[in-house]
Design an enzyme around this catalytic site. Structure first.
Site, PDB file in Angstrom:
ATOM      1  N   LYS A  56      -8.594  -0.503  -9.008  1.00 34.45           N
ATOM      2  CA  LYS A  56      -9.218  -1.210  -7.860  1.00 34.45           C
ATOM      3  C   LYS A  56     -10.406  -0.412  -7.340  1.00 34.45           C
ATOM      4  CE  LYS A  56      -8.021  -3.063  -3.267  1.00 34.45           C
ATOM      5  NZ  LYS A  56      -8.417  -2.153  -2.215  1.00 34.45           N
ATOM      6  N   HIS A  58     -13.750  -2.351  -1.072  1.00 35.01           N
ATOM      7  CA  HIS A  58     -12.818  -1.988  -0.004  1.00 35.01           C
ATOM      8  C   HIS A  58     -13.208  -2.680   1.307  1.00 35.01           C
ATOM      9  CE1 HIS A  58      -9.543   1.163   0.245  1.00 35.01           C
ATOM     10  NE2 HIS A  58      -9.626   0.852   1.515  1.00 35.01           N
ATOM     11  N   THR A 107      -6.017   2.518  -6.591  1.00 31.49           N
ATOM     12  CA  THR A 107      -7.269   2.447  -5.820  1.00 31.49           C
ATOM     13  C   THR A 107      -8.096   3.704  -6.061  1.00 31.49           C
ATOM     14  OG1 THR A 107      -6.227   1.036  -4.191  1.00 31.49           O
ATOM     15  CG2 THR A 107      -8.226   2.188  -3.501  1.00 31.49           C
ATOM     16  N   SER A 151       0.824  -1.210   0.000  1.00 30.47           N
ATOM     17  CA  SER A 151       0.000   0.000   0.000  1.00 30.47           C
ATOM     18  C   SER A 151       0.859   1.262   0.000  1.00 30.47           C
ATOM     19  CB  SER A 151      -0.879   0.009   1.249  1.00 30.47           C
ATOM     20  OG  SER A 151      -1.417   1.292   1.473  1.00 30.47           O
ATOM     21  N   TYR A 190      -2.303   5.183  -3.926  1.00 28.16           N
ATOM     22  CA  TYR A 190      -3.249   6.252  -3.650  1.00 28.16           C
ATOM     23  C   TYR A 190      -2.689   7.425  -4.436  1.00 28.16           C
ATOM     24  CZ  TYR A 190      -5.857   3.780  -0.035  1.00 28.16           C
ATOM     25  OH  TYR A 190      -6.662   2.897   0.625  1.00 28.16           O
TER      26      TYR A 190
HETATM   27  C1  FNR Z   1      -7.653  -1.812   3.567  1.00 30.18           C
HETATM   28  N1  FNR Z   1      -7.773  -1.705   2.184  1.00 30.18           N
HETATM   29  C2  FNR Z   1      -6.887  -0.904   1.487  1.00 30.18           C
HETATM   30  N2  FNR Z   1      -6.952  -0.845   0.135  1.00 30.18           N
HETATM   31  C3  FNR Z   1      -6.063  -0.104  -0.572  1.00 30.18           C
HETATM   32  O1  FNR Z   1      -6.154  -0.069  -1.793  1.00 30.18           O
HETATM   33  N3  FNR Z   1      -5.055   0.562   0.093  1.00 30.18           N
HETATM   34  C4  FNR Z   1      -4.928   0.554   1.437  1.00 30.18           C
HETATM   35  O2  FNR Z   1      -4.034   1.154   2.007  1.00 30.18           O
HETATM   36  C5  FNR Z   1      -5.892  -0.178   2.180  1.00 30.18           C
HETATM   37  N4  FNR Z   1      -5.843  -0.215   3.543  1.00 30.18           N
HETATM   38  C6  FNR Z   1      -6.688  -1.045   4.244  1.00 30.18           C
HETATM   39  C7  FNR Z   1      -6.569  -1.129   5.625  1.00 30.18           C
HETATM   40  C8  FNR Z   1      -7.355  -2.046   6.333  1.00 30.18           C
HETATM   41  C9  FNR Z   1      -7.174  -2.173   7.801  1.00 30.18           C
HETATM   42  C10 FNR Z   1      -8.278  -2.857   5.637  1.00 30.18           C
HETATM   43  C11 FNR Z   1      -9.115  -3.885   6.369  1.00 30.18           C
HETATM   44  C12 FNR Z   1      -8.440  -2.725   4.287  1.00 30.18           C
HETATM   45  C13 FNR Z   1      -8.780  -2.510   1.446  1.00 30.18           C
HETATM   46  C14 FNR Z   1      -8.201  -3.873   1.066  1.00 30.18           C
HETATM   47  O3  FNR Z   1      -7.226  -3.744   0.065  1.00 30.18           O
HETATM   48  C15 FNR Z   1      -9.297  -4.812   0.535  1.00 30.18           C
HETATM   49  O4  FNR Z   1     -10.000  -4.184  -0.514  1.00 30.18           O
HETATM   50  C16 FNR Z   1     -10.291  -5.268   1.593  1.00 30.18           C
HETATM   51  O5  FNR Z   1      -9.655  -5.486   2.832  1.00 30.18           O
HETATM   52  C17 FNR Z   1     -10.963  -6.560   1.145  1.00 30.18           C
HETATM   53  O6  FNR Z   1     -11.941  -6.946   2.022  1.00 30.18           O
HETATM   54  P1  FNR Z   1     -11.721  -8.063   3.165  1.00 30.18           P
HETATM   55  O7  FNR Z   1     -10.990  -9.246   2.568  1.00 30.18           O
HETATM   56  O8  FNR Z   1     -10.942  -7.393   4.258  1.00 30.18           O
HETATM   57  O9  FNR Z   1     -13.124  -8.370   3.553  1.00 30.18           O
END
Ligand code: FNR
Length: 378
Positions: free
Chosen positions: A251, A275, A169, A119, A143
């Site tokens: 994404k 997300h 994203t 990330s 990002y």
């Molecule tokens: C995320 N997600 C996320 N996505 C992204 O593109 N950049 C990021 O920095 C983050 N940070 C992040 C932090 C935390 C704590 C979570 C739980 C999620 C979203 C992540 O990539 C993904 O889309 C989801 O977590 C998928 O869902 P599940 O498997 O957690 O249900």
């Protein structure tokens, strides 16, 4: 086999192999702030629940006498050979759950050959994570900063350090209403090791009055203001293409029309994702968005999927509905919270073993055999 044999010898795993028990296990070892940040969702949690409900509505119809004794789970996605159609979703600020954070995740992913997606909000640098990941496959999540020079600098660093695909994203151009974090006044970027990727970037640092080490709060606000805002548009995607010569993936796609636009824009892939229910409260379950998106792209771009994947059966359902691979989110964070690198490995090995067994018992030898005929919607 190894996990079963350990059981025969009376050795219990370090923590649960039950994917549905991981969250409760993590809650026991985490402070309320980090736990709520990871487990939480936007608004009422309706979308997070919809993600799971969508998986529960689809059922696998197993086939018999197919000789699925020997299975091959391997696949190639975005030009990356993978032992199974699984990658680690990008998750920021991982040192809030374990001091080794992304470095532990990178080591565990490399040990199993599972691609990790780093990330932009990571709490370790692009360079340190690449070193920890070694020869492992890795992609970079962006990002998208409004400052083009900062963006170009970060992309150049990622490219140089061997991140092969870029995952952009789109669904988090501002943070959603997340009551769990608001009620605790928990801003994760101020905890753990903060956001090391921008903080270590020379171009970003040159924008600051004081270095992040001296004034982290101002640096974080500057970073947030750079990556939030609505001024990004489809017409700006060529900028990313100019600065990234590998595959680019969008994404956060849920609407078939957006999927078509991604194809028209020449994108190499999309991630059907909400997300993990952390952005639009009330959005449809991610698995419910998948069939329409798959039909819209008609094989013209690769389709990845996340949000709600917990078990091998979940993987099979997403793949049967047309995903080329799935991303795992929260579960590996729970493993990290529990046991650092070993914890992430444990979660990944358990999921891969579950996937392998469930694929075989459903009558399949390869991922390519899966199709819509293997499911019914109930
Ligand atoms: C995320 N997600 C996320 N996505 C992204 O593109 N950049 C990021 O920095 C983050 N940070 C992040 C932090 C935390 C704590 C979570 C739980 C999620 C979203 C992540 O990539 C993904 O889309 C989801 O977590 C998928 O869902 P599940 O498997 O957690 O249900």
């Amino acid at each position: 086999n190894e996990i079963y044999l350990q059981g025969l010898a009376g050795t219990t795993p370090a923590f649960t192999t039950d994917a549905t028990g991981l969250e409760a296990a993590a809650e026991k070892v985490l402070e309320p702030g980090p736990f709520s940040y990871v487990a939480g969702a936007a608004g009422s949690g309706a979308t997070a629940r919809a993600n799971r409900a969508a998986f529960d509505r689809w059922k696998i119809v197993p086939r018999m006498l197919t000789d699925a004794t020997h299975r091959d789970l391997a696949t190639t996605v975005l030009g990356t050979p993978m032992p199974a159609p699984l990658a680690l979703a990008p998750v920021g600020v991982q040192t809030i759950v374990h001091p080794d954070g992304e470095l532990a995740t990178a080591r565990a992913a490399a040990a199993l050959g599972v691609p990790m997606i780093l990330s932009t909000a990571a709490s370790s640098t692009i360079e340190d994570v690449a070193a920890a990941n070694g020869d492992g496959p890795r992609w970079f999540q962006l990002y998208w900063p409004g400052d083009n020079d900062v963006c170009a600098s970060i992309l150049a660093r990622a490219k140089k350090e061997g991140y092969t695909a870029l995952v952009v994203t789109l669904d988090t151009w501002t943070l959603a209403w997340r009551p769990g974090d608001l009620d605790q006044a928990y801003l994760p970027f101020l905890h753990g090791d903060g956001v090391a990727v921008p903080f270590s970037d020379p171009v970003f640092r040159a924008r600051l009055e004081k270095p992040p080490e001296d004034d982290p709060a101002s640096a974080i606000l500057r970073w947030i203001s750079m990556v939030t805002g609505t001024d990004k548009a489809w017409a700006q995607l060529p900028f990313l293409r100019e600065h990234w010569d590998g595959p680019i993936v969008l994404k956060g796609i849920q609407h078939p029309d957006d999927a078509r636009r991604a194809v028209d824009a020449g994108m190499d892939g999309i991630v059907v994702s909400n997300h993990g229910g952390r952005q639009v409260d009330g959005a449809l379950g991610s698995l419910d968005a998948l069939p329409g998106v798959v039909a819209a792209v008609g094989g013209r771009t690769e389709v990845l999927f996340d949000s709600g994947v917990r078990t091998g059966a979940d993987m099979i359902k997403a793949l049967a509905l047309g995903a080329d691979a799935v991303l795992l989110g929260r579960p590996y964070l729970y493993g990290l919270a529990h046991g650092g690198e070993d914890g992430v490995r444990h979660v990944l090995r358990s999921l891969l073993a579950d996937f392998d067994l469930t694929l075989g018992l459903s009558g399949h030898r390869t991922v390519a055999e899966l199709g819509a005929a293997d499911l019914v919607r109930t």
